[in-house]
Design an enzyme around this catalytic site. Structure first.
Site, PDB file in Angstrom:
ATOM      1  N   ARG A   1       0.846  -1.204   0.000  1.00 57.99           N
ATOM      2  CA  ARG A   1       0.000   0.000   0.000  1.00 57.99           C
ATOM      3  C   ARG A   1       0.881   1.255   0.000  1.00 57.99           C
ATOM      4  NH1 ARG A   1      -2.503  -3.638  -0.621  1.00 57.99           N
ATOM      5  NH2 ARG A   1      -2.380  -2.681  -2.662  1.00 57.99           N
TER       6      ARG A   1
ATOM      7  N   HIS B   1      -8.892   6.757  10.891  1.00 62.68           N
ATOM      8  CA  HIS B   1      -8.451   5.362  10.789  1.00 62.68           C
ATOM      9  C   HIS B   1      -6.935   5.240  10.685  1.00 62.68           C
ATOM     10  CE1 HIS B   1     -12.695   4.057   9.231  1.00 62.68           C
ATOM     11  NE2 HIS B   1     -12.650   4.218  10.541  1.00 62.68           N
TER      12      HIS B   1
ATOM     13  N   SER C   1     -18.987   4.208   1.284  1.00 71.07           N
ATOM     14  CA  SER C   1     -20.104   3.294   1.018  1.00 71.07           C
ATOM     15  C   SER C   1     -21.158   3.289   2.121  1.00 71.07           C
ATOM     16  CB  SER C   1     -19.574   1.873   0.824  1.00 71.07           C
ATOM     17  OG  SER C   1     -18.865   1.482   1.979  1.00 71.07           O
TER      18      SER C   1
HETATM   19  P1  NAD Z   1     -15.582   1.872   0.504  1.00 74.29           P
HETATM   20  O1  NAD Z   1     -14.536   1.256  -0.375  1.00 74.29           O
HETATM   21  O2  NAD Z   1     -16.403   0.988   1.355  1.00 74.29           O
HETATM   22  O3  NAD Z   1     -16.565   2.683  -0.453  1.00 74.29           O
HETATM   23  C1  NAD Z   1     -16.037   3.499  -1.465  1.00 74.29           C
HETATM   24  C2  NAD Z   1     -17.160   4.354  -1.981  1.00 74.29           C
HETATM   25  O4  NAD Z   1     -16.604   5.279  -2.898  1.00 74.29           O
HETATM   26  C3  NAD Z   1     -18.250   3.578  -2.727  1.00 74.29           C
HETATM   27  O5  NAD Z   1     -19.494   3.932  -2.186  1.00 74.29           O
HETATM   28  C4  NAD Z   1     -18.130   4.048  -4.168  1.00 74.29           C
HETATM   29  O6  NAD Z   1     -19.382   4.189  -4.801  1.00 74.29           O
HETATM   30  C5  NAD Z   1     -17.475   5.397  -3.991  1.00 74.29           C
HETATM   31  N1  NAD Z   1     -16.667   5.838  -5.135  1.00 74.29           N
HETATM   32  C6  NAD Z   1     -16.014   5.093  -6.046  1.00 74.29           C
HETATM   33  N2  NAD Z   1     -15.412   5.884  -6.953  1.00 74.29           N
HETATM   34  C7  NAD Z   1     -15.686   7.156  -6.581  1.00 74.29           C
HETATM   35  C8  NAD Z   1     -15.345   8.436  -7.113  1.00 74.29           C
HETATM   36  N3  NAD Z   1     -14.603   8.564  -8.214  1.00 74.29           N
HETATM   37  N4  NAD Z   1     -15.801   9.543  -6.466  1.00 74.29           N
HETATM   38  C9  NAD Z   1     -16.556   9.430  -5.346  1.00 74.29           C
HETATM   39  N5  NAD Z   1     -16.918   8.254  -4.809  1.00 74.29           N
HETATM   40  C10 NAD Z   1     -16.484   7.135  -5.421  1.00 74.29           C
HETATM   41  O7  NAD Z   1     -14.853   2.995   1.311  1.00 74.29           O
HETATM   42  P2  NAD Z   1     -15.124   3.607   2.747  1.00 74.29           P
HETATM   43  O8  NAD Z   1     -16.581   3.832   2.938  1.00 74.29           O
HETATM   44  O9  NAD Z   1     -14.173   4.752   2.844  1.00 74.29           O
HETATM   45  O10 NAD Z   1     -14.694   2.468   3.788  1.00 74.29           O
HETATM   46  C11 NAD Z   1     -13.549   1.676   3.547  1.00 74.29           C
HETATM   47  C12 NAD Z   1     -12.542   1.581   4.676  1.00 74.29           C
HETATM   48  O11 NAD Z   1     -11.302   1.149   4.097  1.00 74.29           O
HETATM   49  C13 NAD Z   1     -12.246   2.902   5.293  1.00 74.29           C
HETATM   50  O12 NAD Z   1     -12.339   2.697   6.633  1.00 74.29           O
HETATM   51  C14 NAD Z   1     -10.812   3.272   4.926  1.00 74.29           C
HETATM   52  O13 NAD Z   1     -10.058   3.496   6.108  1.00 74.29           O
HETATM   53  C15 NAD Z   1     -10.227   2.068   4.276  1.00 74.29           C
HETATM   54  N6  NAD Z   1      -9.616   2.370   2.957  1.00 74.29           N
HETATM   55  C16 NAD Z   1      -8.854   3.484   2.794  1.00 74.29           C
HETATM   56  C17 NAD Z   1      -8.317   3.782   1.532  1.00 74.29           C
HETATM   57  C18 NAD Z   1      -7.467   5.018   1.374  1.00 74.29           C
HETATM   58  O14 NAD Z   1      -6.800   5.432   2.321  1.00 74.29           O
HETATM   59  N7  NAD Z   1      -7.488   5.666   0.204  1.00 74.29           N
HETATM   60  C19 NAD Z   1      -8.560   2.935   0.452  1.00 74.29           C
HETATM   61  C20 NAD Z   1      -9.338   1.770   0.669  1.00 74.29           C
HETATM   62  C21 NAD Z   1      -9.863   1.499   1.932  1.00 74.29           C
END
Ligand code: NAD
Length: 246
Positions: free
Chosen positions: A73, A123, A193
């Protein structure tokens, strides 16, 4: 009245003088920067069992696998850059000062790289580590550890672990978050989500107060869509730059 529609059907959001906005971002805001989301079809968790790499039990079972996951990551996130949504939120902070509270579920550093100065990482943070055992403060760590033998030890003898809140652990600064939820006038979630608690419950908490407006931004309605006043459908990079009147 609940509304769900393409984002360009809604006027930009405006804050009256003195009003405050709470912004919650999720993995979706970083998707257009190339960081995979948690639940999307191409989500990175399809390749790993969450229990193996993001839980205290997984860590106890094989710390080497956990560090390999977070090292991948780190390597991936270091190739990514902020997108227009991150940049727009940094500009919003410049305009609003301390009237904006930016809370992210993301562990990547893209908000900071875009220029946001005050980001609450509930987180944890991908590029920080801490001791698994003692109270020594977490610190910046950009290194990668691909085997159990490579994991450094703290002076106390404990192993270094990622500064990440794993499933089953307590999110960081819930008291600060509760205070900000209690005093915001507008609540906006971007790219989450609505499936991971407690963050998914923040919207219900704010809606329990009269006069607070709640807006969701993302390509599809989240699991908790019904708790929002509006779901503005679109990708964060397209929607957020024009989301606010500044
Ligand atoms: P999730 O993956 O459960 O949901 C992602 C959401 O983003 C979905 O509802 C989807 O429809 C939406 N999405 C997809 N593409 C998009 C775009 N271009 N613009 C706007 N929205 C878009 O993510 P979550 O609800 O944040 O929960 C996941 C957990 O995993 C979190 O607790 C987080 O800490 C962790 N996580 C973090 C990262 C990161 O740091 N970037 C990445 C993956 C997971």
């Amino acid at each position: 009245m609940f509304q769900i529609a393409p984002y360009d059907r809604f006027p930009p959001l405006a804050l009256a003088p003195g009003q405050r906005v709470f912004i919650l971002t999720g993995a979706g805001i970083s998707a257009e920067s190339g960081i995979r989301t948690f639940r999307d079809a191409s989500g990175l968790w399809q390749q790993y069992r969450v229990e193996d790499v993001a839980s205290p039990e997984g860590w106890a079972q094989d710390a080497g696998v956990v560090w390999r996951f977070y090292s991948e990551r780190r390597a991936q996130a270091s190739q990514c850059a902020p997108n227009p949504a991150h940049v727009a939120l940094a500009k919003l902070e410049e305009a609003l000062g301390d009237r904006i509270f930016l809370c992210t579920q993301n562990v990547d550093p893209l908000h900071e790289q875009a220029g946001s100065r005050r980001v609450h990482h509930m987180h944890g943070e991908l590029f920080r580590s801490r001791c698994e055992r003692c109270d020594a403060a977490d610190f910046v760590d950009e290194a990668t550890y691909f085997s159990i033998a490579a994991i450094p030890r703290c002076a106390c003898g404990g192993r270094l672990r990622p500064h990440i809140v794993w499933f089953g652990e307590m999110p960081l600064g819930l008291d600060v978050i509760a205070n900000e939820l209690d005093r915001c006038d507008l609540f906006v979630t971007i790219g989450s989500s609505g499936a991971v608690y407690p963050a998914a419950g923040f919207v219900r908490q704010v809606r329990s107060r009269k006069g607070v407006r709640a807006v969701y931004v993302g390509p599809e309605g989240p699991d908790n869509a019904g708790s929002f006043d509006e779901c503005r459908l679109g990708k964060a990079g397209e929607v957020v730059p024009g989301l606010f009147v500044t």
